[in-house]
Design a protein around this motif. Structure first.
Motif, mmCIF file in Angstrom:
data_model
loop_
_atom_site.group_PDB
_atom_site.id
_atom_site.type_symbol
_atom_site.label_atom_id
_atom_site.label_comp_id
_atom_site.label_asym_id
_atom_site.label_seq_id
_atom_site.Cartn_x
_atom_site.Cartn_y
_atom_site.Cartn_z
ATOM 1 N N SER A 82 -28.476 58.006 38.333
ATOM 2 C CA SER A 82 -27.772 57.325 39.425
ATOM 3 C C SER A 82 -27.531 58.225 40.635
ATOM 4 C CB SER A 82 -26.441 56.761 38.921
ATOM 5 O OG SER A 82 -25.621 57.796 38.407
ATOM 6 N N ASP A 83 -27.765 59.522 40.501
ATOM 7 C CA ASP A 83 -27.621 60.429 41.642
ATOM 8 C C ASP A 83 -28.961 60.767 42.285
ATOM 9 O OD1 ASP A 83 -28.487 61.809 39.382
ATOM 10 O OD2 ASP A 83 -27.531 63.687 39.969
ATOM 11 N N ILE A 84 -30.014 60.042 41.908
ATOM 12 C CA ILE A 84 -31.367 60.335 42.387
ATOM 13 C C ILE A 84 -31.836 59.225 43.326
ATOM 14 C CG2 ILE A 84 -33.782 60.652 41.694
ATOM 15 C CD1 ILE A 84 -31.920 62.979 40.952
ATOM 16 N N ARG A 85 -32.405 59.630 44.457
ATOM 17 C CA ARG A 85 -32.985 58.663 45.400
ATOM 18 C C ARG A 85 -34.502 58.820 45.386
ATOM 19 N NH1 ARG A 85 -30.193 59.241 50.508
ATOM 20 N NH2 ARG A 85 -28.849 57.548 49.759
ATOM 21 N N VAL A 86 -35.201 57.696 45.244
ATOM 22 C CA VAL A 86 -36.662 57.686 45.141
ATOM 23 C C VAL A 86 -37.247 56.854 46.271
ATOM 24 C CG1 VAL A 86 -38.635 57.041 43.700
ATOM 25 C CG2 VAL A 86 -36.543 57.908 42.632
ATOM 26 N N ILE A 87 -38.237 57.408 46.954
ATOM 27 C CA ILE A 87 -39.014 56.651 47.931
ATOM 28 C C ILE A 87 -40.324 56.259 47.255
ATOM 29 C CG2 ILE A 87 -40.015 56.627 50.240
ATOM 30 C CD1 ILE A 87 -36.971 57.136 50.150
ATOM 31 N N GLU A 88 -40.567 54.971 47.137
ATOM 32 C CA GLU A 88 -41.787 54.500 46.485
ATOM 33 C C GLU A 88 -42.748 53.943 47.526
ATOM 34 O OE1 GLU A 88 -42.939 50.583 44.159
ATOM 35 O OE2 GLU A 88 -41.537 51.778 42.942
ATOM 36 N N THR A 89 -43.919 54.566 47.628
ATOM 37 C CA THR A 89 -44.926 54.089 48.581
ATOM 38 C C THR A 89 -46.129 53.487 47.872
ATOM 39 O OG1 THR A 89 -46.044 56.247 48.681
ATOM 40 C CG2 THR A 89 -44.256 55.861 50.253
#
Length: 397
Positions: free
Chosen positions: A6-13
């Motif tokens: 929950s402390d991780i941000r992911v950019i999915e391309t």
């Protein structure tokens, strides 16, 4: 937000399945997933699937669950700038373009690591980022063929078959998510990110058990055997009187003895042809015929009840209908139901594995295209209304 990530941000391309499945797994366990989609049509998965009520895909709500949809034209300079701004505040970037594509857009690992040295870049491709095949286009089916699973799947007298799901994509996405978590763990020690290189064919190859030494050392090449596990008996799918298919796995000596008692054929356990594991394997076809004759005289429910009471591993081959009405699925909450604007409610598989202290969860189904533009561009990046209007007018978002 909850879950271990929950402390991780992911950019999915990524698009289609392998990269997005990696994002799905990370999102299932709490990661914030910001999915960047082409402003014109979005991820093709929005149109995929066998049944499309209201013209909507039933696959998209699953693979895009827990994700925020943001439109971004990566082929434009401004779109590329937006990616860099997002990466500056992210932990992971997931992509599954052909090798070299992001580099042509100025979004390669070196460029993005200069913006955020702690970035973990997850790259999912058919053949990996290096080697002579790296530039080739690669789909999951090709990875399955090259990784070895297609050659051994199906009936022996027919061409290789597929498993019925996009297995190669799922395995590559799973390995990619596994790699992402490992890289995040390593970052806690080193302070630096790295590249996770997940190739479709290698993800399949990883599951191929002892296929390679069997050939090189033993001179044995695995072939298609249908539902049969060669030299292991009885372990097969057997018919019942009411037309069901029941799988029975009673190849261990003690379990086979219990099966013969249920069959009222204890003599089989004493017969030299069936008394040991090796003997049963040598007479596999003959033993399968005996078990088939027995199961065909009983209805599935009564047959399974007797086998379970005796401690014999057995089970019906489940369909979706079976899963949706089964008490064990319900007790384990293996299926979750979510509200959906078009379907009212949509069922889908729940998060696995289950964690006792920091469980993941499915918070929402796949969103509409660009549903989170204002939240991400306005809230996270701080762009104003006029800037957003210009980005829209310019075809960037």
């Amino acid at each position: 937000m909850s879950g271990p990530l929950s402390d991780i941000r992911v950019i999915e391309t990524g698009t289609l399945l392998a990269g997005p499945f990696c994002g799905q797994l990370l999102g299932d366990h709490g990661a914030e997933i910001i999915k960047l989609e082409d402003p014109g049509r979005g991820d093709p998965m929005r149109q995929w699937g066998r049944e499309r009520p209201y013209g909507k895909s039933l696959w998209w709500p699953v693979v895009a669950r827990n994700k925020m949809s943001v439109t971004c034209n990566l082929r434009t300079e401004r779109g590329q700038e937006l990616v860099r701004e997002l990466v500056a505040q992210a932990d992971v970037l997931v992509e599954n373009f052909r090798p070299g594509t992001l580099e042509r857009w100025g979004l390669g690992f070196e460029e993005l690591a200069a913006v955020n040295p702690r970035l973990v870049m997850v790259r999912v491709t058919g053949y990996g980022q290096s080697g002579p095949y790296a530039p080739r286009a690669g789909f999951g089916s090709i990875g399955e063929a090259m990784g070895g699973i297609r050659h051994i799947t199906g009936e022996p007298d027919r061409p290789p078959s597929r498993a019925g799901i996009s297995l190669g994509d799922a395995l590559a996405g799973t390995m990619a998510a596994y790699g992402a978590v490992m890289a995040l763990h390593a970052r806690e020690r080193t302070g630096a990110g790295q590249v996770v290189d997940s190739a479709l064919y290698e993800a399949v190859l990883a599951y191929m058990e002892s296929l390679l030494p069997e050939w090189e050392i033993g001179g044995y090449q695995r072939e298609r055997t249908g539902p049969v596990l060669p030299n292991v008996a009885p372990s097969n799918v057997y018919p019942t009187a009411d037309g069901a298919a029941v799988l029975i796995a009673a190849n261990q000596d003690t379990v086979f003895r219990r099966l013969t008692e249920v069959m009222d054929r204890p003599d089989l356990a004493e017969d030299p042809k069936y008394a040991t594991h090796g003997a049963r394997g040598a007479h596999q076809s003959e033993l399968d015929d005996i078990v088939t004759t027995w199961t065909a005289g009983h209805e599935a429910q009564a047959l399974l009840a007797a086998l379970h009471r005796a401690g014999v591993p057995a089970g019906k081959t489940f369909t979706a209908s079976d899963m949706l009405t089964d008490p064990h699925f319900a007790a384990r909450e293996a299926i979750v139901r979510l509200p959906h604007p078009d379907f009212g409610e949509i069922p889908m598989q729940n998060v696995v594995p289950k964690l006792s202290a920091t469980p993941g969860g499915v918070r929402w189904a796949g969103p509409e295209l660009g549903a989170h533009n204002d939240e991400v561009y306005g809230g996270l990046l701080g762009l104003g209304a006029e800037q957003l209007e210009k980005l829209t007018a310019d075809g960037v978002i």
